[in-house]
Enzyme design. Structure first.
Site, PDB file in Angstrom:
ATOM      1  N   LYS A  64     103.179  94.304  79.256  1.00  0.00           N
ATOM      2  CA  LYS A  64     104.133  94.044  78.179  1.00  0.00           C
ATOM      3  C   LYS A  64     105.571  93.806  78.648  1.00  0.00           C
ATOM      4  O   LYS A  64     106.525  94.034  77.922  1.00  0.00           O
ATOM      5  CB  LYS A  64     104.133  95.177  77.125  1.00  0.00           C
ATOM      6  CG  LYS A  64     102.796  95.578  76.597  1.00  0.00           C
ATOM      7  CD  LYS A  64     101.876  94.442  76.274  1.00  0.00           C
ATOM      8  CE  LYS A  64     102.315  93.572  75.129  1.00  0.00           C
ATOM      9  NZ  LYS A  64     101.387  92.371  75.018  1.00  0.00           N
TER      10      LYS A  64
ATOM     11  N   GLY B 284     106.331  90.800  80.176  1.00  0.00           N
ATOM     12  CA  GLY B 284     106.464  89.356  80.365  1.00  0.00           C
ATOM     13  C   GLY B 284     105.591  88.839  81.502  1.00  0.00           C
ATOM     14  O   GLY B 284     105.813  87.739  82.007  1.00  0.00           O
ATOM     15  N   THR B 285     104.580  89.620  81.871  1.00  0.00           N
ATOM     16  CA  THR B 285     103.767  89.239  83.041  1.00  0.00           C
ATOM     17  C   THR B 285     102.945  87.967  82.788  1.00  0.00           C
ATOM     18  O   THR B 285     102.716  87.190  83.707  1.00  0.00           O
ATOM     19  CB  THR B 285     102.815  90.389  83.451  1.00  0.00           C
ATOM     20  OG1 THR B 285     102.021  90.741  82.326  1.00  0.00           O
ATOM     21  CG2 THR B 285     103.569  91.593  83.954  1.00  0.00           C
ATOM     22  N   THR B 286     102.526  87.736  81.538  1.00  0.00           N
ATOM     23  CA  THR B 286     101.729  86.529  81.261  1.00  0.00           C
ATOM     24  C   THR B 286     102.603  85.290  81.352  1.00  0.00           C
ATOM     25  O   THR B 286     102.170  84.253  81.888  1.00  0.00           O
ATOM     26  CB  THR B 286     101.076  86.620  79.860  1.00  0.00           C
ATOM     27  OG1 THR B 286     100.503  87.918  79.726  1.00  0.00           O
ATOM     28  CG2 THR B 286     100.010  85.574  79.658  1.00  0.00           C
TER      29      THR B 286
ATOM     30  N   ARG C 162     104.703  88.628  69.805  1.00  0.00           N
ATOM     31  CA  ARG C 162     104.190  89.003  68.481  1.00  0.00           C
ATOM     32  C   ARG C 162     105.336  89.318  67.535  1.00  0.00           C
ATOM     33  O   ARG C 162     106.432  89.682  67.974  1.00  0.00           O
ATOM     34  CB  ARG C 162     103.315  90.259  68.587  1.00  0.00           C
ATOM     35  CG  ARG C 162     101.961  90.013  69.102  1.00  0.00           C
ATOM     36  CD  ARG C 162     101.044  91.197  68.779  1.00  0.00           C
ATOM     37  NE  ARG C 162      99.744  90.921  69.363  1.00  0.00           N
ATOM     38  CZ  ARG C 162      99.393  91.272  70.592  1.00  0.00           C
ATOM     39  NH1 ARG C 162     100.244  91.947  71.337  1.00  0.00           N
ATOM     40  NH2 ARG C 162      98.212  90.961  71.052  1.00  0.00           N
TER      41      ARG C 162
ATOM     42  N   TYR D 135     106.483  91.970  64.834  1.00  0.00           N
ATOM     43  CA  TYR D 135     106.254  93.302  64.255  1.00  0.00           C
ATOM     44  C   TYR D 135     107.602  93.886  63.877  1.00  0.00           C
ATOM     45  O   TYR D 135     108.646  93.434  64.385  1.00  0.00           O
ATOM     46  CB  TYR D 135     105.501  94.223  65.233  1.00  0.00           C
ATOM     47  CG  TYR D 135     105.895  94.101  66.691  1.00  0.00           C
ATOM     48  CD1 TYR D 135     107.044  94.748  67.164  1.00  0.00           C
ATOM     49  CD2 TYR D 135     105.141  93.352  67.590  1.00  0.00           C
ATOM     50  CE1 TYR D 135     107.396  94.641  68.507  1.00  0.00           C
ATOM     51  CE2 TYR D 135     105.493  93.228  68.911  1.00  0.00           C
ATOM     52  CZ  TYR D 135     106.624  93.879  69.378  1.00  0.00           C
ATOM     53  OH  TYR D 135     106.995  93.764  70.682  1.00  0.00           O
TER      54      TYR D 135
END
Ligand code: A3P
Length: 920
Positions: free
Chosen positions: A655, A657-659, A876, A878
């Site tokens: 979570k 920013g690794t992707t 996302r 939220y």
């Protein structure tokens, strides 16, 4: 001390104290047949010596005579035709099979012998009166410098015996001795005892108080010094020393309570190495001699001098063992282990049980002339009987390759048959059918080879159920060749094997075991006998080298240091000079003379179970980088290459920013990402979970074998690597040169994003509890909730995890990326990262990344006016975190953030803006 070897003379076994009783030997009435008039030396390989007459005859003459004889023989052969040819050949062969007398294991113990197979209790060990020490106390070792000689020798012993230690170069201050009022160290060792005497009063008082309060003793070594001391008093002690002596004839005080592993085996009739030994003269009853020696100079007094001494602690409340020299002398290595045991009140003690297994690798594989004759087989059986007197149930463990059965001279073939007549006398294990190296074969071929051998075994009543096998040259065992493990299981139901190669052949003291796919791989020790060690006078370095390995040297210490030793020997070590029989009988006798060890042997399967019961933490393998070891490369399948391993890893945490980072990296023409995993989406997740046990072939299959791989950068991203306990150690072992990329964002933001990620993935616990409930979960809450809390909060303790990575990797191999910056200015971050990774050609991300208003993030430019953004799961939407939770988390992470800032400053890394703000 010396074993009695009399090549042509009478055997000396009768007056050897250790050759005791036993079943009647199969072979009586030596010496064996020797042509009359010949010297009974090694006629087999010195035929010319016999043929040419007396030994002093010149070599030239012998060669001429031999040549003439051969010529006559060939002529005869030619003229007599085929049938006579066979007769003559068999005559030649039979004559050549006449061999000399092998050396006998005639080591003589001039003290009482340890004949018991029971565990001895030489002296009741002192009992700890209090348990103020931590459970597994370490040895605290003070050295002069990091590399000083005695210090290194001490570390060598501690590592070989798996004793935990802390080395401290003696400086102005002492290391912390306690933790939460528990003592950390069970023994304190001074490489140079004089430095202990010179510590400043404050630190000396501190150390002595620890030793007294925690019931901990001290070991000290007297250093070699230039000026000779004669009757000099040791500062503060009723003890006098005399230095720079040459000594000999060492004996031990069997009444000294320090002796445990070591036993007083009589007097060692030998000179000690060097002339700088120190001896002690006590002036108080607190001292008890541990070891005596005589001066080697004849004019010196005749009396016994004290070479090592026990201070029982009656004088100042501290027990000590002092050595008048270093560890060059083998007996001191044993005494040192005993001193550590005694002074730690038995807390740092080794078991006195030792298991030995001697494999005879490939009992039918050797050249003609170095195989076993019937006499050799009888000798093997005799030796087995004799050894049983010292090691109950002793049996040699015979490996067989049927292909070579009866492949020798007639007398040797009779030896092969005789082995099978005595099949029940030995343990057996299936080898390959031929002597092929498994890493060169496919599973199909391996299975075929093994099947052939199994058929041979069944046809000759050889047991096939040992569950043990080994591979020629360790091939396929480590580095693992998966087809070998598969074939072993399928054909032989192998459960245990052994190898010298894990993690590496050298240093031997670091060899360990592991379990792969339910097959136990046990470490094997080296006994110094190889296929070419056939004759004692040809032993590399001479007979003296073998004898010193037996008499306190490498082989002896291997058995002393390893609770379980498996040795590999070869058929050629049992014919001719039968060096294996000589070696093992000798070393076992020597052990019985000088130690209280109880020697045992059990079949391999039991041995494997015992090993992993003793060392459960060795069950998990640690896969190493095969290309760092030339030997490993030689036994690794040809098509495998380290170029198929990643050059860098994106290790997380989740979570942050690794992707996005992974996607941007994969856009680079010189960078190649792993193939996606069907189980774990794009991530391989090798180093942190069950996948690790699938082995490196499984891992490497996630990467292409690039044609010109060195110009391409393979990488993978698994975001849970960051916080995995074992991961840094495992990555370091397999990818020692890899670069590591870590991304960090405010830890509270990360925790909140992760919570929503779990909800989006329908995690029942995340759906059931609010974020507040998760982060405030206490010890009384349900286990699932506590587990979710940990996974949510723990990765954000960045400094703690980074420190663990930095225990294994230098800071220069690690880059920290500010995830907030990656989000707002990815072009800058990617340029910086390219430079760090040293990637060519430089890829201009300005042209390939564009901010997408709809997504609210940077996305990949696909066409002039089109972008491809990450999926819905990244970025996302939220509700924002409520203020009270944000405040709570800010406080929670405060100490970790402070530590992170300190760490980054120390490493000269840039401090992210968000971190500065968090700490304001
Ligand atoms: P959110 O979804 O909570 O906003 P990871 O890939 O390590 O799981 O991290 C996901 C996070 O990457 C997202 O968290 C998002 O904020 C962040 N991110 C950074 N750059 C991004 C980008 N270009 N596109 C999408 N998400 C990005």
């Amino acid at each position: 001390m010396e074993g009695d070897q009399s090549p042509g003379g009478s055997a000396v076994s009768q007056d050897t104290y250790l050759l005791i009783g036993g079943a009647p030997p199969l072979q009586q009435g030596r010496p064996r047949s020797v042509p009359r008039g010949c010297r009974p030396w090694r006629l087999w390989h010195r035929t010319s010596l016999c043929l040419a007459g007396p030994r002093k005859a010149s070599w030239r003459r012998r060669v001429v005579v031999l040549a003439v004889l051969i010529a006559v023989l060939l002529l005869l052969l030619y003229s007599l035709g085929e049938s006579s040819h066979r007769t003559i050949m068999s005559f030649v062969v039979c004559s050549s099979m006449v061999r000399g007398r092998p050396p006998e294991a005639a080591f003589r113990c001039n003290g009482p012998v340890n004949t018991t197979s029971q565990l001895p209790h030489p002296h009741a060990p002192p009992r700890p009166t209090q348990s103020r020490l931590r459970e597994d106390p370490k040895v605290l070792l003070f050295t002069e410098t990091q590399y000083s000689r005695t210090g290194q020798a001490i570390i060598h012993i501690l590592v070989a015996n798996r004793i935990k230690y802390k080395m401290e170069v003696l400086g102005k201050s002492l290391p912390g001795l306690t933790n939460l009022s528990k003592g950390k160290y069970g023994v304190v060792v001074f490489e140079n005892f004089e430095r202990y005497l010179q510590i400043d009063p404050w630190n000396r008082e501190l150390l002595d108080k620890y030793l007294r309060d925690y019931g901990v003793g001290l070991v000290g070594f007297m250093p070699a010094r230039e000026e000779t001391q004669v009757g000099a008093k040791l500062r503060g002690f009723p003890l006098y020393v005399h230095s720079n002596l040459g000594l000999e004839n060492v004996s031990l005080n069997s009444d000294n309570p320090v002796l445990r592993l070591t036993r007083a085996g009589g007097t060692l009739q030998e000179e000690l190495p060097g002339t700088d030994w120190t001896v002690f003269t006590p002036a108080d009853t607190t001292y008890t001699p541990l070891e005596w020696a005589a001066p080697s100079l004849p004019h010196f007094s005749e009396e016994r001098l004290i070479l090592s001494i026990l201070d029982k602690g009656d004088y100042d409340g501290i027990s000590r063992v002092l050595f008048g020299g270093n560890l060059d002398f083998w007996l001191h290595r044993l005494l040192f282990l005993d001193a550590v045991s005694y002074l730690s009140l038995g807390r740092i003690s080794l078991s006195l049980e030792r298991y030995i297994l001697v494999d005879i690798d490939d009992i039918f594989v050797a050249k003609k002339g170095v195989r076993m004759t019937t006499d050799d087989v009888k000798a093997l059986l005799d030796s087995q009987w004799r050894l049983r007197e010292l090691v109950p149930e002793w049996r040699f463990n015979l490996g067989f390759s049927g292909k070579y059965y009866q492949n020798g001279y007639p007398e040797e073939n009779a030896g092969d048959r005789m082995l099978l007549e005595h099949v029940d006398e030995f343990w057996w294990f299936g080898h390959m059918w031929g002597h092929t190296q498994p890493h060169t074969l496919t599973q199909e071929k391996l299975e075929h080879q093994m099947q052939l051998n199994k058929q041979f075994a069944l046809a000759h009543n050889i047991p096939t159920d040992s569950g043990y096998s080994i591979a020629p040259h360790h091939s396929g065992v480590y580095p693992v060749h998966e087809p070998l493990y598969d074939a072993w299981k399928k054909v032989w139901n192998v459960r245990v094997t052994s190898s010298e190669e894990y993690p590496h052949l050298y240093p031997a003291r670091l060899r360990r075991g592991f379990i792969h796919r339910n097959i136990m791989v046990l470490p094997r020790q080296t006994c110094g006998l190889f296929t070419h060690t056939v004759f004692i006078d040809k032993y590399p370095g001479g007979r003296q080298t073998l004898d010193s390995s037996i008499h306190g040297g490498e082989l002896f210490l291997s058995i002393v240091y390893n609770p379980i030793s498996i040795f590999m020997t070869h058929l050629s070590n049992y014919g001719n000079d039968r060096l294996a029989l000589y070696t093992f009988e000798s070393v076992i006798k020597f052990i019985k003379c000088w130690t209280n060890l109880s020697l045992r042997t059990v079949p391999p399967l039991q041995l494997g179970e015992k090993y992993f019961h003793l060392f459960p933490n060795e069950r998990d393998p640690v896969w190493g980088y095969p290309c760092a070891d030339r030997r490993h490369m030689q036994i690794w399948a040809k098509e495998k290459s380290c170029e198929q391993l990643p050059k860098f890893l994106v290790i997380g945490p989740q979570k942050t920013g690794t992707t996005a980072l992974y996607t941007f990296l994969a856009m680079h023409p010189a960078i190649v990402a792993n193939y996606p995993s069907a189980d774990t989406f794009e991530e391989v997740q090798f180093f942190n979970g069950k996948n690790y046990y699938k082995g490196i072939d499984w891992y490497m299959n996630f990467f292409p074998v690039p044609a010109n791989s060195s110009s391409r950068f393979l990488f993978e991203k698994s975001a849970t690597y960051f916080e995995g306990e074992m991961v840094p150690q495992r990555v370091k072992a397999l990818l020692p040169h890899s670069r590591l990329v870590v991304t960090v964002i405010p830890p509270s933001k990360r925790a909140y994003s992760w919570y929503h990620h779990m909800r989006a993935h329908n995690d029942p616990t995340a759906l059931q509890y609010t974020f507040h409930q998760v982060i405030t979960a206490g010890d009384g809450d349900p286990r699932a909730l506590r587990s979710l809390r940990n996974k949510c909060l723990v990765p954000g303790m960045y400094a703690k995890h980074l420190e663990r990575w930095l225990d294994h990797f230098p800071a220069s191999q690690l880059i920290l990326i500010d995830g907030e910056e990656l989000r707002s200015d990815p072009v800058y971050v990617m340029n910086d990262l390219q430079r760090f990774l040293g990637i060519q050609p430089f890829y201009n991300y300005t042209e390939h990344l564009r901010y997408d208003k709809r997504k609210g993030f940077f996305c990949q430019v696909t066409e002039e006016d089109k972008t491809k953004c990450l999926g819905r799961g990244k970025g996302r939407i939220y509700p924002p975190m409520n203020e009270s939770d944000a405040k709570l988390l800010k406080e929670y992470y405060q100490p970790y953030n402070v530590a992170l800032e300190k760490l980054l400053t120390r490493l000269d890394y840039p401090v992210p803006k968000w971190l500065e703000e968090e700490l304001q």
